[in-house]
Design an enzyme around this catalytic site. Structure first.
Site, PDB file in Angstrom:
ATOM      1  N   MET A   1       0.882  -1.128   0.031  1.00  0.00           N
ATOM      2  CA  MET A   1       0.090  -0.017  -0.099  1.00  0.00           C
ATOM      3  C   MET A   1       0.847   1.157  -0.052  1.00  0.00           C
ATOM      4  SD  MET A   1      -2.720   1.320   2.997  1.00  0.00           S
ATOM      5  CE  MET A   1      -1.663   1.120   4.361  1.00  0.00           C
ATOM      6  N   ASN A   2       0.565   2.127  -0.729  1.00  0.00           N
ATOM      7  CA  ASN A   2       1.227   3.650  -0.403  1.00  0.00           C
ATOM      8  C   ASN A   2       0.018   4.646  -0.314  1.00  0.00           C
ATOM      9  OD1 ASN A   2       1.668   2.767  -3.520  1.00  0.00           O
ATOM     10  ND2 ASN A   2       1.937   4.954  -3.845  1.00  0.00           N
ATOM     11  N   ASP A   3       0.118   5.803  -0.939  1.00  0.00           N
ATOM     12  CA  ASP A   3      -0.793   7.034  -0.566  1.00  0.00           C
ATOM     13  C   ASP A   3      -2.092   6.832  -0.216  1.00  0.00           C
ATOM     14  OD1 ASP A   3       1.685   7.474  -2.235  1.00  0.00           O
ATOM     15  OD2 ASP A   3       0.709   8.634  -3.619  1.00  0.00           O
TER      16      ASP A   3
HETATM   17  N1  DQQ Z   1       2.396   7.622  -5.441  1.00  0.00           N
HETATM   18  C1  DQQ Z   1       1.430   7.745  -6.605  1.00  0.00           C
HETATM   19  C2  DQQ Z   1       1.548   8.927  -7.638  1.00  0.00           C
HETATM   20  C3  DQQ Z   1       2.160   9.816  -6.624  1.00  0.00           C
HETATM   21  C4  DQQ Z   1       3.211   8.977  -5.795  1.00  0.00           C
HETATM   22  C5  DQQ Z   1       1.628   6.493  -7.603  1.00  0.00           C
HETATM   23  C6  DQQ Z   1       3.394   9.565  -4.253  1.00  0.00           C
HETATM   24  O1  DQQ Z   1       0.324   9.439  -7.934  1.00  0.00           O
HETATM   25  O2  DQQ Z   1       2.770  11.074  -7.045  1.00  0.00           O
HETATM   26  O3  DQQ Z   1       1.463   5.456  -6.869  1.00  0.00           O
HETATM   27  O4  DQQ Z   1       3.698   8.733  -3.345  1.00  0.00           O
END
Ligand code: DQQ
Length: 587
Positions: free
Chosen positions: A100-102
Site C-alpha cells: 500500500m502507499n498513498d
Molecule cells: N504515488 C502515486 C503517485 C504519487 C506517488 C503512485 C506519491 O500518484 O505521485 O503510486 O507517493
C-alpha cells in the site's frame, strides 16, 4: 505507581553503528498555477472492466517504488516468522496483505468514513497500482471492500494513481485521479460513484470523456499528477492544484485553517480570519513539507507568511518516515482530518517474506496553532481513545543526569502514552553554545538533555528507541528545543535503515515539555508539544518483542535532573477485517 531509578548511562556507548542523519535539502519547485476545472453534466455511467493482471514494476519503471539504497550491501538478517508476525500493527490501518502507499480520496458518506489507497493486489512491492477501498464508522475499526478502481482503460492503463474527492453542494461525489496512460503519460481523470444512495460506495464509474486534463505545454508528460480536492471560487468556478516539476511536487494539499485555532474549515472557506496551508510531498527527498500563508482568491496567488520557511525549506508535516499525506474536511464532526503513508525501512526481500508493506498513520486532526502562529497542530482523532484499556500513572518521577528509570507497566507493545517533563534549575545564561538539531542521537549529551522515553527496549537495553526533547542554547542565548526519535539502536538487524529523526519544536514560557506517543509494534507515532512537531518511525526489533518489550524514562543531560509525570494506557487492537461482500475475492 513507583518507579525505580537505575543510575548508569546506557546511552553513552553505541553497541553497534548507526547511519548518519539524513539531511533534506531545499528543492526548487514549481506549482502549476491553479487549474480551473469546470464540472459539466455527467454522462450516463458505463460498466467497469475486470482488472488486467500485470507484472510487478520496479524502481526503474515508476515513482514511489521504495528504496533504501544504503541497505543494498547489507547481509540479510536471519528474520524468523515470530519476528515478522510481531511487526504487524494492531490498531493502524493496513491492508490484509500486499503493498500500500498513498491515502486517496478520503471522505465521509452516509455514516461511513471511506479510505481509498494506492494498492498492489498482487505483491508486497510497488506496482499494478489500483485503488484499494475500506470503510469505517469511527476511523479506527475498518472493513475492507472490493477494489474501487483498477487500471482497465487506456487513460489509466499503467496505474490508477493518486487523487482526491470533492463533495459538491448538491450531494454528488467527484473523484479526480491521475491515470498513467497506455503511452505512459500522466493525465487527470474523473470518476464518480455508480449509486450515491449506497453508503458503501461499492461501484465506481470512470467518466468516458477522460482524460479531463493533460499536461500543458512545457510540462513533461510524466510530471503532472495528484490533483487536490477542489474548492469553489468567488466566480462559481471550481479550482484545484496539481503537482509538477522543477523538483517534482507530488500529492499537493491545499486547505484553509481558522486563525482562531478552534474550528476546522471546509475546503472552500475563504475570508478574513482564514489562512491557507500549502503542502507538497517532495519526490527527491520523500518528505512532506508545508507552509502557512495567505491565499488571494481574486488572483489565485498564495504567499507564505515567512518566505524563509516556504514549502520545501521550512516545516515538515512529520519529521519521520512519512509521505504523500492528504487531508479532508469531515463535515460529520466538523474537523479536518489528515492521513499519511508510513512506509517500511526494512528491505523489499523482507517485505516479500512478510507478505505486506506499509501502513497508514492514525488519522490526525489539524488546526492552526494560534499560540505560536507559526505551525499547524496535529493530534490523533479522539476515536483512538476508545481503544484505551487499563492505565498506569507515574507522578513526578525524578530522573537524574545519565540515568534510566524502568516503568513497570506490563506489556509494552501497544500503548498510548502522555508524558510531561520539567527541567530542574534551568539557567540559560551559564551554558555554552551547542550544536543545534537532534545531533547524533540520544547518546549525544548536552547540559539540558536529551531526556524522554525509551520505547520497545529489551531488559539489557541492547535494543531501544529513544523519543526525546533536546533543549539547546542558541547563539543568541535563547533556549531552542528539538523533538527527536533515534532509531539507530532500535534493531540489531543490519538490513534495516536506521536514522535520527526530528525537528525544532516551540516550547512557550509557560509550558512544560510534553509528548504523546502511540506505540503499535513496529510503528511509533510521537507528538511533541501538543502536536507542533510530529515524528512517525518504523522499528524492527529482534529481541525487544512480545513480552520482552519494556518502557523506560531516560535523562542523558549532563547537568540537570528531569521530573516526569506520565499516564500510560495499554491499547486494545482495532477490528480490521473484510466486509462480507458477496462474490468478491479481491479484498
Ligand atoms: N504515488 C502515486 C503517485 C504519487 C506517488 C503512485 C506519491 O500518484 O505521485 O503510486 O507517493
Amino acid at each position: 505507581m513507583e518507579a525505580t531509578p537505575s543510575f548508569h548511562a546506557p546511552l553513552l556507548d553505541r553497541p553497534f553503528a548507526g547511519t548518519r542523519p539524513f539531511k533534506a535539502f531545499a528543492a526548487v519547485v514549481s506549482l502549476l498555477s491553479v487549474v480551473a476545472l469546470i464540472i459539466h453534466h455527467l454522462p450516463s455511467p458505463s460498466p467497469t472492466l475486470k482488472p488486467t493482471p500485470m507484472q510487478p514494476r520496479g524502481v526503474a519503471e515508476g515513482v514511489s517504488a521504495k528504496s533504501n539504497p544504503c541497505l543494498l550491501n547489507q547481509a540479510p538478517f536471519n528474520w524468523t516468522n515470530a519476528m515478522f508476525y510481531w511487526q504487524r500493527s494492531a490498531y493502524h490501518f493496513q491492508p490484509q496483505k500486499n503493498w500500500m502507499n498513498d491515502p486517496n480520496g478520503p471522505l465521509y458518506h452516509k455514516g461511513w468514513y471511506h479510505l481509498f489507497y494506492q494498492y498492489n493486489p498482487y505483491s508486497a512491492i510497488w506496482g499494478n497500482i489500483t485503488w484499494g477501498h475500506a470503510v469505517s464508522r469511527d476511523l479506527i475499526h475498518w472493513l475492507y471492500l472490493p477494489l474501487a478502481m483498477v487500471p482497465d482503460r487506456w487513460f489509466d492503463f499503467y496505474g490508477v494513481w493518486t487523487g482526491s474527492a470533492t463533495l459538491l453542494p448538491d450531494g454528488q461525489i467527484l473523484v479526480l485521479y491521475t491515470g498513467k496512460t497506455n503511452e505512459s503519460m500522466q493525465v487527470q481523470n474523473l470518476a464518480y460513484p455508480a449509486n450515491l444512495s449506497d453508503p458503501l460506495l461499492l461501484h465506481w464509474l470512470k467518466y468516458p470523456g477522460n482524460p479531463v486534463m493533460v499536461p500543458p505545454l512545457g510540462i513533461q508528460h510524466d510530471d503532472f499528477r495528484d490533483p487536490t480536492t477542489a474548492w469553489l471560487g468567488h466566480d462559481g468556478t471550481w479550482r484545484l492544484t496539481l503537482g509538477s516539476k522543477l523538483g517534482m511536487w507530488e500529492c499537493v494539499d491545499f486547505y484553509p485553517v481558522a486563525i482562531n485555532g478552534s474550528v476546522a474549515l471546509d475546503t472552500s472557506a475563504l475570508g478574513p480570519g482564514v489562512k491557507h496551508v500549502l503542502k507538497a510531498s517532495l519526490d527527491d527527498t520523500k518528505v512532506d513539507h508545508y507552509a502557512i500563508g495567505s491565499y488571494d482568491p481574486m488572483t489565485d496567488k498564495w504567499t507564505p507568511d515567512n518566505p524563509e520557511e516556504d514549502v520545501g525549506v521550512g516545516l515538515k508535516v512529520d519529521y519521520g518516515r512519512y509521505y504523500a499525506s492528504k487531508t479532508f474536511f469531515d463535515h460529520h464532526k466538523q474537523r479536518r482530518v489528515l492521513w499519511g503513508w508510513i512506509n517500511e525501512t526494512d528491505t523489499e526481500t523482507a517485505d516479500l517474506q512478510k507478505g505486506w508493506a506499509s501502513l497508514q498513520t492514525i488519522p490526525r486532526t489539524v488546526l492552526y496553532d494560534n499560540k505560536t502562529g507559526t505551525n499547524i497542530l496535529q493530534w490523533p482523532v479522539e476515536e483512538v481513545e476508545s481503544l484505551r484499556l487499563n492505565n498506569t500513572v507515574f507522578k513526578e518521577v525524578v530522573v537524574e543526569p545519565g540515568s534510566v528509570v524502568p516503568l513497570d507497566i506490563g506489556t509494552a507493545t501497544q500503548l498510548d502514552i502522555l508524558a510531561e517533563f520539567e527541567i530542574e534549575a534551568l539557567d540559560i545564561s551559564s551554558t555554552t553554545n551547542q550544536v543545534l538539531d537532534c545531533g547524533g542521537g540520544a547518546a549525544e549529551r548536552s547540559t539540558y538533555g536529551p531526556f524522554g522515553l525509551l520505547v520497545i527496549a529489551d531488559a539489557s537495553l541492547s535494543e531501544l528507541t529513544p523519543i526525546y526533547f533536546r533543549p539547546l542554547n542558541a547563539s543568541d542565548r535563547s533556549l531552542r528545543t528539538y523533538f527527536c526519535t533515534d532509531t539507530t539502536r532500535s534493531s540489531k538487524a543490519s538490513d534495516v535503515f536506521k536514522q535520527v529523526y526530528g525537528g525544532k519544536v516551540p516550547v512557550l514560557d509557560d509550558e512544560k515539555y510534553n509528548m504523546r506517543v502511540l506505540v503499535d509494534h513496529s510503528i511509533v507515532e510521537s507528538f511533541g508539544q501538543g502536536g507542533r512537531t510530529v515524528i512517525s518511525s518504523r522499528i524492527y526489533p529482534t529481541e525487544a518483542i512480545y513480552g520482552a518489550a519494556k518502557l523506560l524514562l531516560f535523562n542523558n543531560a549532563s547537568r540537570v535532573n528531569v521530573k516526569a509525570t506520565l499516564k500510560i494506557w495499554e491499547m486494545n487492537s482495532a477490528f480490521i477485517r473484510p466486509f462480507p461482500v458477496e462474490g468478491d475475492d479481491s479484498v
